[in-house]
Design a protein around this motif. Sequence first.
Motif, PDB file in Angstrom:
ATOM      1  N   THR A   1      28.208 -26.093  23.115  1.00  0.00           N
ATOM      2  CA  THR A   1      27.046 -24.925  21.895  1.00  0.00           C
ATOM      3  C   THR A   1      26.452 -26.386  20.619  1.00  0.00           C
ATOM      4  O   THR A   1      26.997 -27.209  20.042  1.00  0.00           O
ATOM      5  N   ILE A   2      25.522 -26.266  20.571  1.00  0.00           N
ATOM      6  CA  ILE A   2      24.733 -26.976  19.424  1.00  0.00           C
ATOM      7  C   ILE A   2      24.096 -25.980  18.037  1.00  0.00           C
ATOM      8  O   ILE A   2      23.610 -25.312  18.762  1.00  0.00           O
ATOM      9  N   ASP A   3      24.686 -26.129  17.488  1.00  0.00           N
ATOM     10  CA  ASP A   3      24.216 -25.367  16.376  1.00  0.00           C
ATOM     11  C   ASP A   3      23.189 -26.297  15.819  1.00  0.00           C
ATOM     12  O   ASP A   3      23.881 -27.395  15.274  1.00  0.00           O
ATOM     13  N   GLY A   4      22.755 -25.337  14.882  1.00  0.00           N
ATOM     14  CA  GLY A   4      22.163 -26.252  13.828  1.00  0.00           C
ATOM     15  C   GLY A   4      20.226 -26.391  14.094  1.00  0.00           C
ATOM     16  O   GLY A   4      19.209 -27.085  13.746  1.00  0.00           O
ATOM     17  N   MET A   5      19.972 -26.514  15.664  1.00  0.00           N
ATOM     18  CA  MET A   5      18.251 -25.691  16.102  1.00  0.00           C
ATOM     19  C   MET A   5      18.020 -24.793  15.626  1.00  0.00           C
ATOM     20  O   MET A   5      18.010 -23.961  15.209  1.00  0.00           O
ATOM     21  N   THR A   6      16.644 -25.971  15.061  1.00  0.00           N
ATOM     22  CA  THR A   6      15.600 -24.810  14.257  1.00  0.00           C
ATOM     23  C   THR A   6      14.298 -24.794  15.575  1.00  0.00           C
ATOM     24  O   THR A   6      13.506 -23.293  14.975  1.00  0.00           O
ATOM     25  N   CYS A   7      14.367 -24.980  16.525  1.00  0.00           N
ATOM     26  CA  CYS A   7      12.705 -24.515  17.030  1.00  0.00           C
ATOM     27  C   CYS A   7      13.064 -25.136  18.672  1.00  0.00           C
ATOM     28  O   CYS A   7      14.549 -26.378  19.087  1.00  0.00           O
ATOM     29  N   GLU A   8      12.509 -25.129  19.504  1.00  0.00           N
ATOM     30  CA  GLU A   8      12.747 -25.154  21.163  1.00  0.00           C
ATOM     31  C   GLU A   8      12.489 -26.333  21.300  1.00  0.00           C
ATOM     32  O   GLU A   8      13.197 -27.349  21.739  1.00  0.00           O
ATOM     33  N   ILE A   9      10.774 -26.407  21.077  1.00  0.00           N
ATOM     34  CA  ILE A   9      10.554 -28.000  21.339  1.00  0.00           C
ATOM     35  C   ILE A   9      10.998 -28.750  20.759  1.00  0.00           C
ATOM     36  O   ILE A   9      11.346 -30.106  20.943  1.00  0.00           O
ATOM     37  N   GLY A  10      10.715 -29.362  19.528  1.00  0.00           N
ATOM     38  CA  GLY A  10      11.072 -30.225  18.828  1.00  0.00           C
ATOM     39  C   GLY A  10      12.966 -30.328  18.554  1.00  0.00           C
ATOM     40  O   GLY A  10      13.443 -31.358  18.332  1.00  0.00           O
ATOM     41  N   CYS A  11      13.138 -29.340  18.627  1.00  0.00           N
ATOM     42  CA  CYS A  11      14.984 -29.751  18.943  1.00  0.00           C
ATOM     43  C   CYS A  11      15.576 -30.176  20.244  1.00  0.00           C
ATOM     44  O   CYS A  11      15.818 -30.918  19.901  1.00  0.00           O
ATOM     45  N   ALA A  12      15.747 -28.966  20.989  1.00  0.00           N
ATOM     46  CA  ALA A  12      16.090 -28.251  22.031  1.00  0.00           C
ATOM     47  C   ALA A  12      15.701 -29.035  23.210  1.00  0.00           C
ATOM     48  O   ALA A  12      16.105 -29.947  23.803  1.00  0.00           O
TER      49      ALA A  12
ATOM     50  N   ALA B   1      19.424 -36.986  28.506  1.00  0.00           N
ATOM     51  CA  ALA B   1      19.279 -36.635  29.885  1.00  0.00           C
ATOM     52  C   ALA B   1      19.300 -38.501  30.199  1.00  0.00           C
ATOM     53  O   ALA B   1      19.131 -39.352  31.386  1.00  0.00           O
ATOM     54  N   LYS B   2      18.679 -39.242  29.090  1.00  0.00           N
ATOM     55  CA  LYS B   2      18.394 -40.655  29.262  1.00  0.00           C
ATOM     56  C   LYS B   2      19.810 -41.641  28.978  1.00  0.00           C
ATOM     57  O   LYS B   2      19.695 -42.293  29.424  1.00  0.00           O
ATOM     58  N   MET B   3      20.523 -40.750  28.823  1.00  0.00           N
ATOM     59  CA  MET B   3      22.497 -41.160  28.990  1.00  0.00           C
ATOM     60  C   MET B   3      22.541 -41.961  30.506  1.00  0.00           C
ATOM     61  O   MET B   3      22.590 -41.453  31.176  1.00  0.00           O
ATOM     62  N   GLU B   4      22.941 -43.292  30.374  1.00  0.00           N
ATOM     63  CA  GLU B   4      23.294 -44.046  31.780  1.00  0.00           C
ATOM     64  C   GLU B   4      24.685 -43.055  32.357  1.00  0.00           C
ATOM     65  O   GLU B   4      25.514 -43.246  31.367  1.00  0.00           O
ATOM     66  N   GLY B   5      24.801 -43.165  33.256  1.00  0.00           N
ATOM     67  CA  GLY B   5      25.737 -41.450  34.157  1.00  0.00           C
ATOM     68  C   GLY B   5      25.149 -39.964  34.009  1.00  0.00           C
ATOM     69  O   GLY B   5      25.999 -38.983  34.922  1.00  0.00           O
ATOM     70  N   VAL B   6      24.199 -40.128  33.841  1.00  0.00           N
ATOM     71  CA  VAL B   6      24.198 -38.222  33.452  1.00  0.00           C
ATOM     72  C   VAL B   6      23.217 -37.437  34.541  1.00  0.00           C
ATOM     73  O   VAL B   6      21.801 -38.713  34.653  1.00  0.00           O
ATOM     74  N   LYS B   7      23.434 -36.647  35.108  1.00  0.00           N
ATOM     75  CA  LYS B   7      22.308 -36.930  36.509  1.00  0.00           C
ATOM     76  C   LYS B   7      21.343 -35.515  36.081  1.00  0.00           C
ATOM     77  O   LYS B   7      20.817 -35.318  36.793  1.00  0.00           O
ATOM     78  N   SER B   8      21.675 -34.917  35.109  1.00  0.00           N
ATOM     79  CA  SER B   8      21.064 -33.346  34.549  1.00  0.00           C
ATOM     80  C   SER B   8      21.668 -32.848  33.342  1.00  0.00           C
ATOM     81  O   SER B   8      22.381 -33.068  33.409  1.00  0.00           O
ATOM     82  N   ALA B   9      20.717 -32.740  32.735  1.00  0.00           N
ATOM     83  CA  ALA B   9      20.638 -32.014  31.168  1.00  0.00           C
ATOM     84  C   ALA B   9      19.801 -30.877  30.958  1.00  0.00           C
ATOM     85  O   ALA B   9      18.782 -30.789  31.083  1.00  0.00           O
ATOM     86  N   LYS B  10      20.010 -30.013  30.684  1.00  0.00           N
ATOM     87  CA  LYS B  10      19.329 -28.446  29.706  1.00  0.00           C
ATOM     88  C   LYS B  10      20.061 -27.744  28.898  1.00  0.00           C
ATOM     89  O   LYS B  10      21.098 -27.814  28.765  1.00  0.00           O
ATOM     90  N   VAL B  11      19.066 -27.877  27.712  1.00  0.00           N
ATOM     91  CA  VAL B  11      19.391 -27.467  27.350  1.00  0.00           C
ATOM     92  C   VAL B  11      18.699 -26.113  26.950  1.00  0.00           C
ATOM     93  O   VAL B  11      17.212 -26.160  26.745  1.00  0.00           O
ATOM     94  N   ASP B  12      19.045 -25.068  26.249  1.00  0.00           N
ATOM     95  CA  ASP B  12      18.737 -23.278  25.964  1.00  0.00           C
ATOM     96  C   ASP B  12      19.055 -23.450  24.741  1.00  0.00           C
ATOM     97  O   ASP B  12      19.609 -22.933  24.059  1.00  0.00           O
ATOM     98  N   PHE B  13      17.354 -23.203  24.053  1.00  0.00           N
ATOM     99  CA  PHE B  13      17.789 -22.922  22.559  1.00  0.00           C
ATOM    100  C   PHE B  13      18.094 -21.894  22.080  1.00  0.00           C
ATOM    101  O   PHE B  13      18.422 -21.656  21.328  1.00  0.00           O
ATOM    102  N   ASP B  14      17.355 -19.996  23.170  1.00  0.00           N
ATOM    103  CA  ASP B  14      17.296 -18.794  22.838  1.00  0.00           C
ATOM    104  C   ASP B  14      19.928 -18.736  22.577  1.00  0.00           C
ATOM    105  O   ASP B  14      20.650 -18.468  22.161  1.00  0.00           O
ATOM    106  N   LYS B  15      20.487 -19.293  23.599  1.00  0.00           N
ATOM    107  CA  LYS B  15      21.370 -19.116  23.745  1.00  0.00           C
ATOM    108  C   LYS B  15      22.544 -20.472  22.774  1.00  0.00           C
ATOM    109  O   LYS B  15      23.386 -20.459  22.982  1.00  0.00           O
ATOM    110  N   LYS B  16      21.721 -21.262  22.338  1.00  0.00           N
ATOM    111  CA  LYS B  16      22.473 -22.606  21.861  1.00  0.00           C
ATOM    112  C   LYS B  16      23.554 -23.356  22.524  1.00  0.00           C
ATOM    113  O   LYS B  16      24.428 -23.653  22.186  1.00  0.00           O
ATOM    114  N   LEU B  17      23.060 -23.211  23.927  1.00  0.00           N
ATOM    115  CA  LEU B  17      23.600 -23.849  25.076  1.00  0.00           C
ATOM    116  C   LEU B  17      22.762 -25.289  25.318  1.00  0.00           C
ATOM    117  O   LEU B  17      21.412 -25.043  26.015  1.00  0.00           O
TER     118      LEU B  17
END
Length: 129
Positions: free
Chosen positions: A53-64, A72-88
């Motif tokens: 969970t990520i707390d503190g996000m206020t918008c989908e485009i700017g934050c999430a 996603a840019k981290m070395e070794g990360v295959k995929s990343a998805k952040v859901d703003f509505d679920k803070k997940l």
Amino acid sequence: MNIFKNLMVLAVMVLATVSCKNEAKPEVKTVEVASETSKTLDPNATYAKAEFTIDGMTCEIGCARTIEKKIAKMEGVKSAKVDFDKKLAMVEYNEAKVSTTSLTTTVTNVADIYKVSDMKTVNDFSTVE
């Protein structure tokens, strides 16, 4: 005399038009941008999936989306998805190169207002509707 004035005005206008050419050429800059296709993934690596969970996000485009791109840019990360509505956040990563601590650090380095909680390793991601 009137014809002479008209000819002089015409000559000055032609001279001004011909001599005032603006030939400034635009400057072209080439910027290298890393694309997702340039990231090489190790086919022999062991990949884990984490949700948190990520707390503190206020918008989908700017934050999430910003957090998602940083992870996603981290070395070794295959995929990343952040859901703003679920803070997940859902991340698939190479266990040899990425840890849950480094994921937390990456998120909190984006901005001080983001807080990571409920970090857990999962077999399958939660469904995002």
